[in-house]
Design a protein around this motif. Sequence first.
Motif, mmCIF file in Angstrom:
data_model
loop_
_atom_site.group_PDB
_atom_site.id
_atom_site.type_symbol
_atom_site.label_atom_id
_atom_site.label_comp_id
_atom_site.label_asym_id
_atom_site.label_seq_id
_atom_site.Cartn_x
_atom_site.Cartn_y
_atom_site.Cartn_z
ATOM 1 N N ALA A 70 39.362 66.225 16.807
ATOM 2 C CA ALA A 70 38.823 66.435 15.511
ATOM 3 C C ALA A 70 38.275 65.021 15.050
ATOM 4 O O ALA A 70 37.076 65.080 14.248
ATOM 5 C CB ALA A 70 39.773 66.963 14.606
ATOM 6 N N THR A 71 38.780 63.999 15.518
ATOM 7 C CA THR A 71 38.351 62.708 14.903
ATOM 8 C C THR A 71 37.528 61.596 16.098
ATOM 9 O O THR A 71 36.748 60.965 15.430
ATOM 10 C CB THR A 71 39.717 61.847 14.515
ATOM 11 O OG1 THR A 71 40.591 61.652 15.636
ATOM 12 C CG2 THR A 71 40.145 62.589 13.112
ATOM 13 N N LYS A 72 38.034 61.695 17.483
ATOM 14 C CA LYS A 72 37.317 60.715 18.267
ATOM 15 C C LYS A 72 35.803 60.997 18.460
ATOM 16 O O LYS A 72 35.395 61.943 18.588
ATOM 17 C CB LYS A 72 38.037 60.869 19.495
ATOM 18 C CG LYS A 72 37.590 59.664 20.441
ATOM 19 C CD LYS A 72 37.900 58.460 19.877
ATOM 20 C CE LYS A 72 39.331 58.241 19.914
ATOM 21 N NZ LYS A 72 39.541 56.703 19.218
ATOM 22 N N ILE B 77 43.692 71.646 28.285
ATOM 23 C CA ILE B 77 42.916 70.307 27.935
ATOM 24 C C ILE B 77 43.209 70.157 26.357
ATOM 25 O O ILE B 77 43.320 68.743 26.101
ATOM 26 C CB ILE B 77 41.412 70.473 28.307
ATOM 27 C CG1 ILE B 77 41.185 70.450 29.892
ATOM 28 C CG2 ILE B 77 40.657 68.952 27.892
ATOM 29 C CD1 ILE B 77 39.785 70.853 30.153
ATOM 30 N N ALA B 78 42.988 71.044 25.636
ATOM 31 C CA ALA B 78 43.232 70.928 24.064
ATOM 32 C C ALA B 78 44.763 70.208 23.747
ATOM 33 O O ALA B 78 44.757 69.534 23.058
ATOM 34 C CB ALA B 78 42.987 72.137 23.392
ATOM 35 N N SER B 79 45.521 70.840 24.500
ATOM 36 C CA SER B 79 47.058 70.706 24.261
ATOM 37 C C SER B 79 47.670 69.115 24.802
ATOM 38 O O SER B 79 48.196 68.365 24.071
ATOM 39 C CB SER B 79 48.042 71.578 24.885
ATOM 40 O OG SER B 79 47.904 71.695 26.177
ATOM 41 N N GLU B 80 46.650 68.957 25.977
ATOM 42 C CA GLU B 80 47.313 67.674 26.337
ATOM 43 C C GLU B 80 46.319 66.441 25.599
ATOM 44 O O GLU B 80 46.997 65.370 25.344
ATOM 45 C CB GLU B 80 46.355 67.408 27.788
ATOM 46 C CG GLU B 80 47.175 68.038 28.997
ATOM 47 C CD GLU B 80 46.624 67.923 30.234
ATOM 48 O OE1 GLU B 80 45.633 67.503 30.394
ATOM 49 O OE2 GLU B 80 47.283 68.620 31.244
ATOM 50 N N SER C 268 32.751 68.138 26.227
ATOM 51 C CA SER C 268 32.607 66.727 26.708
ATOM 52 C C SER C 268 33.785 66.483 27.860
ATOM 53 O O SER C 268 33.595 66.199 29.080
ATOM 54 C CB SER C 268 32.579 65.493 25.963
ATOM 55 O OG SER C 268 31.408 65.784 25.017
ATOM 56 N N LEU C 269 34.977 66.832 27.608
ATOM 57 C CA LEU C 269 36.219 66.614 28.432
ATOM 58 C C LEU C 269 36.348 67.431 29.507
ATOM 59 O O LEU C 269 36.603 67.302 30.486
ATOM 60 C CB LEU C 269 37.502 67.020 27.496
ATOM 61 C CG LEU C 269 37.818 65.971 26.611
ATOM 62 C CD1 LEU C 269 38.833 66.286 25.516
ATOM 63 C CD2 LEU C 269 38.193 64.447 27.305
#
Length: 286
Positions: free
Chosen positions: A249-251, A239-242, A224-225
């Motif tokens: 995991a939760t949003k 993107i993952a680290s930002e 999605s991001l």
Amino acid sequence: MLGGVLACGITHAGITPLDVAKCNMQVNPAKYNGLVPSLKLLSAEQGSKGLWKGFGPTFVGYSLQGMFKYGLYEVFKDYYMNLAGEETSNKYKPLIWLAGSASAEVFADIALCPLEMTKVKIQTSPNGTFPTAFGAALAQMKATKVETRYPFGSLVPLWSRQIPYTMAKFFFFEKIVQVFYTHVFTAPKETYSKGTQLGVTFASGYLAGVVCAIVSHPADSLVSLLGKAENKGKSVGQIASETGVATLATKGLGTRVLMIGTLTGFQWWIYDTFKSAMGMGTTGGK
């Protein structure tokens, strides 16, 4: 393959509003917070049509994915069982399920990827900034392929989401069906009515879907991001680290558990109903 088309195309397209809400919750959590408030906000901003954005690419993309996911699962499962021989196959049944489902999903995602990228772009672009009609959206994706990385820019995140998801989906489904017929319905499977067998199919599919949603959610958030305008040109790792592991995991997880549980239950039910109607019986057993 036809059973897979019916199972995935109809179910995914039918819950497009939940998907629109989930994608926007992942991409813009400050604005879209919670399933019901997100649905209300999207409806107020874009009308009821806004809730069905991306219906076309969802239906076509997941029909193609279902065709390969279910069809090739049966092909690979048969292939690996013949390769291993009867004794080894019976001894290591779960490994056959895992290998068969992973192999099938590799090809299913290649078919899905261009349409999934188009769907996410339609659903997460601010109103009026990207075409919502299927044909126009595809044309725009092709025209801006340098920016959007169309058609296979999301393939690696898609594989990282879908392969664990499909392995969990098929493994836990087969396992839960096995548990039902070993501990709950202990008579031979064929002695139970089609209705009972399809009830076991739905319950097993729903429970397997809940596990799937949790396993694959971080990668789903990344997909999605990737469609978000300000992430243009950034790598998946960046993107993952930002964003942070906890957020990935939760949003939107609650919405996705509800969505994928129901979805997977109905997919297996449609698939097994089709197989039964064709005289092939339901999937799984002792």
